[in-house]
Design a protein around this motif. Structure first.
Motif, PDB file in Angstrom:
ATOM      1  N   ALA A   1       0.828  -1.214   0.000  1.00  0.00           N
ATOM      2  CA  ALA A   1       0.000   0.000   0.000  1.00  0.00           C
ATOM      3  C   ALA A   1       0.861   1.263   0.000  1.00  0.00           C
ATOM      4  CB  ALA A   1      -0.943  -0.005   1.200  1.00  0.00           C
ATOM      5  N   LEU A   2       1.890   1.290   0.838  1.00  0.00           N
ATOM      6  CA  LEU A   2       2.751   2.472   0.895  1.00  0.00           C
ATOM      7  C   LEU A   2       3.597   2.621  -0.358  1.00  0.00           C
ATOM      8  CD1 LEU A   2       3.880   2.580   4.621  1.00  0.00           C
ATOM      9  CD2 LEU A   2       2.437   4.215   3.416  1.00  0.00           C
ATOM     10  N   SER A   3       3.949   1.501  -0.971  1.00  0.00           N
ATOM     11  CA  SER A   3       4.687   1.562  -2.227  1.00  0.00           C
ATOM     12  C   SER A   3       3.835   2.221  -3.309  1.00  0.00           C
ATOM     13  CB  SER A   3       5.090   0.149  -2.650  1.00  0.00           C
ATOM     14  OG  SER A   3       5.862   0.179  -3.825  1.00  0.00           O
ATOM     15  N   ILE A   4       2.569   1.847  -3.355  1.00  0.00           N
ATOM     16  CA  ILE A   4       1.652   2.455  -4.328  1.00  0.00           C
ATOM     17  C   ILE A   4       1.423   3.926  -3.992  1.00  0.00           C
ATOM     18  CG2 ILE A   4      -0.729   2.447  -5.158  1.00  0.00           C
ATOM     19  CD1 ILE A   4      -0.653  -0.609  -4.972  1.00  0.00           C
ATOM     20  N   TRP A   5       1.281   4.245  -2.726  1.00  0.00           N
ATOM     21  CA  TRP A   5       1.062   5.630  -2.318  1.00  0.00           C
ATOM     22  C   TRP A   5       2.244   6.525  -2.725  1.00  0.00           C
ATOM     23  CZ3 TRP A   5      -1.698   9.525  -1.901  1.00  0.00           C
ATOM     24  CH2 TRP A   5      -1.470  10.592  -1.024  1.00  0.00           C
ATOM     25  N   ALA A   6       3.455   6.005  -2.606  1.00  0.00           N
ATOM     26  CA  ALA A   6       4.625   6.769  -3.046  1.00  0.00           C
ATOM     27  C   ALA A   6       4.529   7.062  -4.542  1.00  0.00           C
ATOM     28  CB  ALA A   6       5.903   5.999  -2.730  1.00  0.00           C
ATOM     29  N   GLY A   7       4.087   6.069  -5.304  1.00  0.00           N
ATOM     30  CA  GLY A   7       3.922   6.269  -6.741  1.00  0.00           C
ATOM     31  C   GLY A   7       2.831   7.265  -7.067  1.00  0.00           C
ATOM     32  N   ILE A   8       1.742   7.213  -6.326  1.00  0.00           N
ATOM     33  CA  ILE A   8       0.633   8.144  -6.549  1.00  0.00           C
ATOM     34  C   ILE A   8       1.100   9.579  -6.363  1.00  0.00           C
ATOM     35  CG2 ILE A   8      -1.564   8.961  -5.580  1.00  0.00           C
ATOM     36  CD1 ILE A   8      -2.195   5.989  -4.946  1.00  0.00           C
TER      37      ILE A   8
ATOM     38  N   ILE B   1      -5.008   7.490 -12.879  1.00  0.00           N
ATOM     39  CA  ILE B   1      -3.923   6.730 -12.267  1.00  0.00           C
ATOM     40  C   ILE B   1      -4.352   5.272 -12.120  1.00  0.00           C
ATOM     41  CG2 ILE B   1      -2.517   6.446 -10.199  1.00  0.00           C
ATOM     42  CD1 ILE B   1      -2.686   9.470  -9.785  1.00  0.00           C
ATOM     43  N   LEU B   2      -3.533   4.390 -12.662  1.00  0.00           N
ATOM     44  CA  LEU B   2      -3.766   2.947 -12.600  1.00  0.00           C
ATOM     45  C   LEU B   2      -2.654   2.297 -11.805  1.00  0.00           C
ATOM     46  CD1 LEU B   2      -5.121   0.219 -13.933  1.00  0.00           C
ATOM     47  CD2 LEU B   2      -3.141   0.382 -15.466  1.00  0.00           C
ATOM     48  N   PHE B   3      -2.999   1.353 -10.931  1.00  0.00           N
ATOM     49  CA  PHE B   3      -1.928   0.518 -10.393  1.00  0.00           C
ATOM     50  C   PHE B   3      -2.163  -0.932 -10.784  1.00  0.00           C
ATOM     51  CE2 PHE B   3      -4.672   1.345  -6.599  1.00  0.00           C
ATOM     52  CZ  PHE B   3      -5.038   0.056  -6.251  1.00  0.00           C
ATOM     53  N   THR B   4      -1.042  -1.600 -11.095  1.00  0.00           N
ATOM     54  CA  THR B   4      -1.077  -2.971 -11.576  1.00  0.00           C
ATOM     55  C   THR B   4       0.116  -3.726 -11.010  1.00  0.00           C
ATOM     56  OG1 THR B   4      -1.169  -4.359 -13.573  1.00  0.00           O
ATOM     57  CG2 THR B   4       0.228  -2.414 -13.672  1.00  0.00           C
ATOM     58  N   ASP B   5       0.037  -5.050 -10.980  1.00  0.00           N
ATOM     59  CA  ASP B   5       1.101  -5.861 -10.397  1.00  0.00           C
ATOM     60  C   ASP B   5       2.229  -6.112 -11.400  1.00  0.00           C
ATOM     61  OD1 ASP B   5      -0.231  -6.053  -7.970  1.00  0.00           O
ATOM     62  OD2 ASP B   5      -1.303  -7.871  -8.560  1.00  0.00           O
ATOM     63  N   MET B   6       3.426  -6.242 -10.872  1.00  0.00           N
ATOM     64  CA  MET B   6       4.594  -6.460 -11.712  1.00  0.00           C
ATOM     65  C   MET B   6       4.490  -7.758 -12.511  1.00  0.00           C
ATOM     66  SD  MET B   6       7.568  -5.245 -12.654  1.00  0.00           S
ATOM     67  CE  MET B   6       8.363  -4.189 -11.418  1.00  0.00           C
TER      68      MET B   6
ATOM     69  N   GLY C   1      -5.306  -6.732  -8.348  1.00  0.00           N
ATOM     70  CA  GLY C   1      -4.363  -5.619  -8.339  1.00  0.00           C
ATOM     71  C   GLY C   1      -4.358  -4.840  -9.634  1.00  0.00           C
ATOM     72  N   PHE C   2      -5.537  -4.422 -10.060  1.00  0.00           N
ATOM     73  CA  PHE C   2      -5.663  -3.708 -11.333  1.00  0.00           C
ATOM     74  C   PHE C   2      -6.812  -2.715 -11.177  1.00  0.00           C
ATOM     75  CE2 PHE C   2      -6.344  -3.368 -15.987  1.00  0.00           C
ATOM     76  CZ  PHE C   2      -5.025  -3.338 -16.426  1.00  0.00           C
ATOM     77  N   LYS C   3      -6.469  -1.519 -10.701  1.00  0.00           N
ATOM     78  CA  LYS C   3      -7.489  -0.531 -10.348  1.00  0.00           C
ATOM     79  C   LYS C   3      -7.085   0.837 -10.877  1.00  0.00           C
ATOM     80  CE  LYS C   3      -9.033  -2.821  -6.075  1.00  0.00           C
ATOM     81  NZ  LYS C   3      -8.219  -4.057  -6.160  1.00  0.00           N
ATOM     82  N   ALA C   4      -8.077   1.594 -11.325  1.00  0.00           N
ATOM     83  CA  ALA C   4      -7.811   2.928 -11.868  1.00  0.00           C
ATOM     84  C   ALA C   4      -8.725   3.954 -11.205  1.00  0.00           C
ATOM     85  CB  ALA C   4      -8.009   2.937 -13.386  1.00  0.00           C
ATOM     86  N   PHE C   5      -8.215   5.166 -11.082  1.00  0.00           N
ATOM     87  CA  PHE C   5      -8.927   6.238 -10.395  1.00  0.00           C
ATOM     88  C   PHE C   5      -8.679   7.565 -11.113  1.00  0.00           C
ATOM     89  CE2 PHE C   5      -7.708   2.975  -7.473  1.00  0.00           C
ATOM     90  CZ  PHE C   5      -8.717   2.881  -6.526  1.00  0.00           C
ATOM     91  N   THR C   6      -9.601   8.490 -10.928  1.00  0.00           N
ATOM     92  CA  THR C   6      -9.268   9.849 -11.320  1.00  0.00           C
ATOM     93  C   THR C   6      -8.220  10.354 -10.334  1.00  0.00           C
ATOM     94  OG1 THR C   6     -10.978  10.852  -9.917  1.00  0.00           O
ATOM     95  CG2 THR C   6     -11.602  10.282 -12.187  1.00  0.00           C
ATOM     96  N   ARG C   7      -7.394  11.240 -10.785  1.00  0.00           N
ATOM     97  CA  ARG C   7      -6.337  11.774  -9.918  1.00  0.00           C
ATOM     98  C   ARG C   7      -6.931  12.410  -8.662  1.00  0.00           C
ATOM     99  NH1 ARG C   7      -1.188  13.482 -10.062  1.00  0.00           N
ATOM    100  NH2 ARG C   7      -0.668  15.405  -8.969  1.00  0.00           N
ATOM    101  N   GLU C   8      -7.995  13.162  -8.841  1.00  0.00           N
ATOM    102  CA  GLU C   8      -8.629  13.840  -7.705  1.00  0.00           C
ATOM    103  C   GLU C   8      -9.105  12.840  -6.657  1.00  0.00           C
ATOM    104  OE1 GLU C   8     -12.447  16.759  -6.710  1.00  0.00           O
ATOM    105  OE2 GLU C   8     -12.183  15.938  -8.724  1.00  0.00           O
ATOM    106  N   ALA C   9      -9.729  11.757  -7.098  1.00  0.00           N
ATOM    107  CA  ALA C   9     -10.276  10.776  -6.161  1.00  0.00           C
ATOM    108  C   ALA C   9      -9.181  10.072  -5.375  1.00  0.00           C
ATOM    109  CB  ALA C   9     -11.131   9.760  -6.913  1.00  0.00           C
ATOM    110  N   ILE C  10      -8.166   9.588  -6.059  1.00  0.00           N
ATOM    111  CA  ILE C  10      -7.158   8.775  -5.376  1.00  0.00           C
ATOM    112  C   ILE C  10      -6.315   9.606  -4.406  1.00  0.00           C
ATOM    113  CG2 ILE C  10      -5.295   8.982  -7.071  1.00  0.00           C
ATOM    114  CD1 ILE C  10      -6.384   5.792  -5.218  1.00  0.00           C
ATOM    115  N   LEU C  11      -6.070  10.871  -4.731  1.00  0.00           N
ATOM    116  CA  LEU C  11      -5.297  11.722  -3.833  1.00  0.00           C
ATOM    117  C   LEU C  11      -6.050  12.027  -2.545  1.00  0.00           C
ATOM    118  CD1 LEU C  11      -3.599  14.244  -6.296  1.00  0.00           C
ATOM    119  CD2 LEU C  11      -2.470  12.538  -4.859  1.00  0.00           C
TER     120      LEU C  11
END
Length: 259
Positions: free
Chosen positions: A77-84, A92-97, A160-170
């Motif tokens: 979770a914190l790894s993704i948050w750093a990327g956000i 913004i999309l996060f996906t698994d390696m 592990g495949f989710k997308a958000f508007t920038r405003e929402a995820i922040l």
């Protein structure tokens, strides 16, 4: 310079074997054919496997639109948050390696934003191709249990495949307990049910959520992760995920997720 339309965040922890089979090349080759501006942020979670770090950084250094972030160990979770926080895309999309969900599946998510959705999550439905019988059973039990208490209208909260508007995820991500705890409590590569907490907050705050069917097949060849599963970590992780469901309910009753 074109405004970035899509930022893709890929958390990385002990991914040597996945990197060696060319997962980042798959991502690069797909996006190189797209007409929109994009960036990929590989968010490295201080892997004990130094070769994993080296391979990820080397690829990002050599390929345009790829960014390598080296973080202190904090879990997924914190790894993704750093990327956000580093991302600049409209979406913004996060996906698994491991690319168990091929990056091309993003084409199924993006049109949903044109329909007014602010959170679009990939759903594997009830299938878990290449899962062991034990993991299929554990997954089914978790879904049933989670549906009794939270998000019963959503079939798959954990892909592990989710997308958000920038405003929402922040706005949503900093409210999560997994983020507020910080790095001091992280041990290993803890997956947990923070996805459920994330979606619970999104729903509570009135964001429009869409669940989109995606292709998924277990392609994770990481030796380190396989070893952890053999050592029984998956069982402990599953129990922890169930406990986290209760924590989300209790946190909500305490007003933890108020805007």
């Amino acid at each position: 310079m074109n405004e970035i339309f899509l930022s893709v965040i890929i958390p990385s922890y002990n991914e040597t074997e996945n990197l060696q089979r060319g997962v980042l090349s798959e991502v690069r080759d797909y996006f190189s054919k797209q007409k929109y501006a994009w960036e990929v942020i590989v968010s490295e979670d201080e892997s004990p496997d130094l070769e994993s770090r080296r391979l990820a950084k080397e690829f990002c250094d050599k390929n345009k639109n790829f960014v390598f972030l080296q973080n202190k160990h904090g879990g997924k979770a914190l790894s993704i948050w750093a990327g956000i926080q580093r991302a600049s895309g409209k979406l913004i999309l996060f996906t698994d390696m491991d690319q168990s969900t091929p990056i091309s599946e993003v084409a199924k998510l993006l049109p949903c934003f044109d329909q007014g959705y602010e959170v679009v999550i990939g759903s594997r439905g009830m299938e878990r191709k290449n899962f062991s019988l034990f993991r299929k059973l554990a997954s089914a039990i978790f879904r049933t249990f989670r549906g009794l208490f939270l998000l019963r209208e959503i079939v798959d909260t954990q892909a592990g495949f989710k997308a958000f508007t920038r405003e929402a995820i922040l706005k949503i991500f900093p409210k999560m307990e997994a983020v507020k705890k910080g790095v001091e409590k992280a041990q290993g590569w803890t997956v947990g049910s923070w996805d459920t907490e994330l979606l619970f907050i999104a729903k509570k705050w009135g964001y429009k959520i869409k669940e989109a069917p995606i292709i998924w097949e277990d392609r994770d060849v990481s030796v380190a992760k396989a070893k952890e599963r053999q050592e029984g970590k998956f069982v402990k992780e599953s129990l922890d995920m169930i406990k986290q469901i209760f924590r989300v309910k209790i946190n909500d009753l305490k007003g933890f997720y108020e805007k």
